[in-house]
Design an enzyme around this catalytic site. Structure first.
Site, PDB file in Angstrom:
ATOM      1  N   LYS A  36     -17.131  -4.716   0.633  1.00 58.99           N
ATOM      2  CA  LYS A  36     -16.641  -4.459   1.993  1.00 58.99           C
ATOM      3  C   LYS A  36     -17.715  -4.685   3.063  1.00 58.99           C
ATOM      4  O   LYS A  36     -17.395  -4.970   4.207  1.00 58.99           O
ATOM      5  CB  LYS A  36     -16.090  -3.039   2.089  1.00 58.99           C
ATOM      6  CG  LYS A  36     -14.723  -2.862   1.421  1.00 58.99           C
ATOM      7  CD  LYS A  36     -13.580  -3.124   2.379  1.00 58.99           C
ATOM      8  CE  LYS A  36     -12.241  -3.091   1.641  1.00 58.99           C
ATOM      9  NZ  LYS A  36     -11.730  -1.748   1.389  1.00 58.99           N
TER      10      LYS A  36
ATOM     11  N   ASP B 272      -4.535   0.345   1.207  1.00 57.14           N
ATOM     12  CA  ASP B 272      -3.949   1.463   0.463  1.00 57.14           C
ATOM     13  C   ASP B 272      -4.647   2.779   0.759  1.00 57.14           C
ATOM     14  O   ASP B 272      -5.878   2.843   0.778  1.00 57.14           O
ATOM     15  CB  ASP B 272      -4.032   1.184  -1.046  1.00 57.14           C
ATOM     16  CG  ASP B 272      -3.043   0.124  -1.493  1.00 57.14           C
ATOM     17  OD1 ASP B 272      -2.074   0.474  -2.166  1.00 57.14           O
ATOM     18  OD2 ASP B 272      -3.253  -1.062  -1.148  1.00 57.14           O
TER      19      ASP B 272
ATOM     20  N   THR C 213      -9.119  -5.741   2.910  1.00 51.39           N
ATOM     21  CA  THR C 213      -8.452  -5.173   1.745  1.00 51.39           C
ATOM     22  C   THR C 213      -8.919  -5.806   0.448  1.00 51.39           C
ATOM     23  O   THR C 213      -9.350  -6.968   0.430  1.00 51.39           O
ATOM     24  CB  THR C 213      -6.919  -5.353   1.885  1.00 51.39           C
ATOM     25  OG1 THR C 213      -6.279  -4.960   0.679  1.00 51.39           O
ATOM     26  CG2 THR C 213      -6.553  -6.801   2.177  1.00 51.39           C
TER      27      THR C 213
ATOM     28  N   ASP D 279     -10.804   5.188   2.787  1.00 47.43           N
ATOM     29  CA  ASP D 279     -10.657   6.428   2.028  1.00 47.43           C
ATOM     30  C   ASP D 279     -11.604   6.529   0.839  1.00 47.43           C
ATOM     31  O   ASP D 279     -11.684   7.587   0.217  1.00 47.43           O
ATOM     32  CB  ASP D 279      -9.219   6.553   1.510  1.00 47.43           C
ATOM     33  CG  ASP D 279      -8.891   5.494   0.461  1.00 47.43           C
ATOM     34  OD1 ASP D 279      -8.694   5.855  -0.715  1.00 47.43           O
ATOM     35  OD2 ASP D 279      -8.848   4.307   0.813  1.00 47.43           O
TER      36      ASP D 279
ATOM     37  N   ASP E  92      -0.609   4.772  -1.386  1.00 49.78           N
ATOM     38  CA  ASP E  92      -1.056   3.913  -2.478  1.00 49.78           C
ATOM     39  C   ASP E  92       0.109   3.127  -3.082  1.00 49.78           C
ATOM     40  O   ASP E  92       1.128   3.703  -3.477  1.00 49.78           O
ATOM     41  CB  ASP E  92      -1.709   4.771  -3.558  1.00 49.78           C
ATOM     42  CG  ASP E  92      -2.449   3.950  -4.596  1.00 49.78           C
ATOM     43  OD1 ASP E  92      -2.824   2.804  -4.287  1.00 49.78           O
ATOM     44  OD2 ASP E  92      -2.649   4.451  -5.716  1.00 49.78           O
TER      45      ASP E  92
ATOM     46  N   ASP F 259      -9.255  -0.311   5.730  1.00 55.21           N
ATOM     47  CA  ASP F 259      -8.808  -0.494   4.359  1.00 55.21           C
ATOM     48  C   ASP F 259      -7.277  -0.465   4.376  1.00 55.21           C
ATOM     49  O   ASP F 259      -6.670  -0.093   5.386  1.00 55.21           O
ATOM     50  CB  ASP F 259      -9.382   0.630   3.496  1.00 55.21           C
ATOM     51  CG  ASP F 259      -8.949   0.528   2.047  1.00 55.21           C
ATOM     52  OD1 ASP F 259      -8.874  -0.589   1.525  1.00 55.21           O
ATOM     53  OD2 ASP F 259      -8.660   1.580   1.457  1.00 55.21           O
TER      54      ASP F 259
ATOM     55  N   ASP G 113      -5.644   1.184 -11.512  1.00 53.94           N
ATOM     56  CA  ASP G 113      -6.186  -0.073 -12.023  1.00 53.94           C
ATOM     57  C   ASP G 113      -7.674  -0.105 -11.705  1.00 53.94           C
ATOM     58  O   ASP G 113      -8.181   0.731 -10.963  1.00 53.94           O
ATOM     59  CB  ASP G 113      -5.455  -1.290 -11.434  1.00 53.94           C
ATOM     60  CG  ASP G 113      -5.467  -1.306  -9.909  1.00 53.94           C
ATOM     61  OD1 ASP G 113      -6.484  -0.895  -9.303  1.00 53.94           O
ATOM     62  OD2 ASP G 113      -4.469  -1.722  -9.300  1.00 53.94           O
TER      63      ASP G 113
END
Length: 425
Positions: free
Chosen positions: A350, A155, A189, A374, A161, A153, A342
């Protein structure tokens, strides 16, 4: 200070991982029975040492028992009867295991790092168990390897972030060492861009390091891909492109199931998601605006605004439930997730992103792949579905990603030394 509100909020189902909570409950019993909190009032050092030894033994035994339950679950998986395993009866939400998990050995490793058995007031925690599961997964991959594909991933996994992967990020040399060992790398991502330049802006530190590396062959450098929008836009490293990435046409990597997704259904699902998001904006009086993309729709805060955590999660859960109950939501996979400040709904998820990387690199198995992310809670977390495609590691911040890769490298070196020792004999 932990308030009653925060305690109750943390107990909500969508904020918990049922398997980890179940293991935590098992370990709570020996903690209550064998911890010695009163030792702080007396000179009872020998008693404390004995307590730690007894707790260590009991914790390790329990982790060994859970390990056997996972082995039994895998045996049922292999014959298509996973719903009949004892573990499935105990933890109904438990999913697929791609490899055995040496939980006893992993606990012994983590206990040495975190002094879990020596604690008298703090019981084995969610994070203790999460990190033990990560170690167990790495041990299994090292013992049954080699690892062929690592996906990440962006962020909070590779960088903080909203930040970018800068040249001084400590994760970069570790990814390069993975690539030197022949491991394919995928950055999977949620960021959905159709232009390579925008991914370069986010990943320039890694892309430049790969380009400038003298230790990587040209073929090894091409083993880096970026899959954006969860599973919608694929780019591959290309030293001849100004952005160091080149667009890969859909026909070269889309899976057959993904090719069957109709554009009219995709548009219908995004329309429904947009309507749900607008309703949430109105009902909670959010200062937000809708952002519609080709394969995603979301809301972002107005300039200078931040959404409350509860607003984010309410919006995700409402939107997810509306889509799940719709006819089009049954035909088109989607992911509704909380991005920190957001909310977005993406076409696919994913799991399709990781499966696409596996297919693009020639059909890598889930047991030879590792996804690091995460967000693994059951709702509003876009890494959760990766568990359907491969082995996973749940980290909490970019530093843990660095530590995880160091642990993986250390385990790989130990495996290599053991093999050389056996060969010498």
């Amino acid at each position: 200070m932990t308030t009653r509100y925060r305690v109750e909020y943390a107990l909500k189902t969508h904020r918990r991982d049922q398997f980890i909570e179940w293991v935590k409950g098992l370990l709570a019993v020996p903690f209550v029975l064998h911890s010695q909190p009163t030792a702080i009032f007396e000179d009872r050092r020998q008693t404390v040492a004995q307590m730690a030894a007894i707790a260590h033994r009991r914790y390790a035994e329990i982790m060994g028992d859970v390990e056997e339950l996972i082995n039994d679950h895998i045996a049922h998986q292999n014959v298509g009867k996973q719903d009949r395993s004892k573990l499935k009866l105990l933890v109904p939400s438990v999913g697929t295991f791609f490899t055995p998990l040496p939980l006893k050995d992993a606990f012994i490793f983590q206990d040495a790092q975190r002094s879990i058995s020596s604690r008298r007031f703090v019981a084995p925690s969610f994070n203790d168990i999460r990190l033990t599961l990560n170690t167990a997964q790495l041990m299994s991959l090292s013992r049954n390897g080699p690892l062929q594909l690592a996906t990440f991933d962006g962020d909070v996994t590779l960088y903080d972030d909203g930040e970018s992967l800068s040249a001084d990020n400590p994760v970069i040399p570790r990814i390069l060492r993975l690539m030197q060992r022949g491991v394919k790398i995928g950055i999977v991502t949620a960021a959905g861009y159709t232009e390579a330049g925008k991914y370069f802006d986010r990943l320039s530190g890694l892309l430049n390091a790969v380009n400038e590396s003298k230790d990587l062959s040209a073929e090894q450098k091409r083993n880096l891909v970026v899959l954006g929008g969860e599973d919608n836009y694929l780019f591959r490293f290309n030293a001849n492109d100004p952005a160091l990435l080149s667009w890969i046409p859909h026909e070269e990597w889309l899976m057959d199931e993904m090719k069957s997704w109709k554009e009219e259904d995709i548009g219908m699902l995004l329309d429904l998601a947009e309507s749900a998001l607008k309703d949430c904006i109105a009902s909670m009086n959010l200062k937000a605006q809708i952002l519609r993309k080709g394969r995603a729709v979301g809301i972002i805060p107005a300039q200078g605004q931040r959404f409350a955590r509860e607003q984010l999660e309410e919006t995700v859960l409402v939107t997810q439930k509306i889509l799940e109950m719709s006819e089009v939501g049954q035909r088109i996979p989607f992911c509704a997730f909380n991005g920190g400040n957001d909310i977005f709904v993406d076409i696919g998820d994913k799991s399709w992103g990781v499966l696409s990387c596996q297919r693009f690199f020639g059909g890598i198995e889930g047991s030879k792949s590792l996804h690091i992310g995460d967000q693994f809670l059951s709702a509003g977390a876009n890494d959760f579905k990766a568990r359907l495609a491969c082995t996973t590691a749940w980290i909490a911040n970019p530093l843990e990603t660095v530590q995880l890769l160091d642990e993986l490298e250390e385990l790989g070196e130990c495996r290599q030394l053991n093999e050389e020792s056996l060969n010498a004999q």
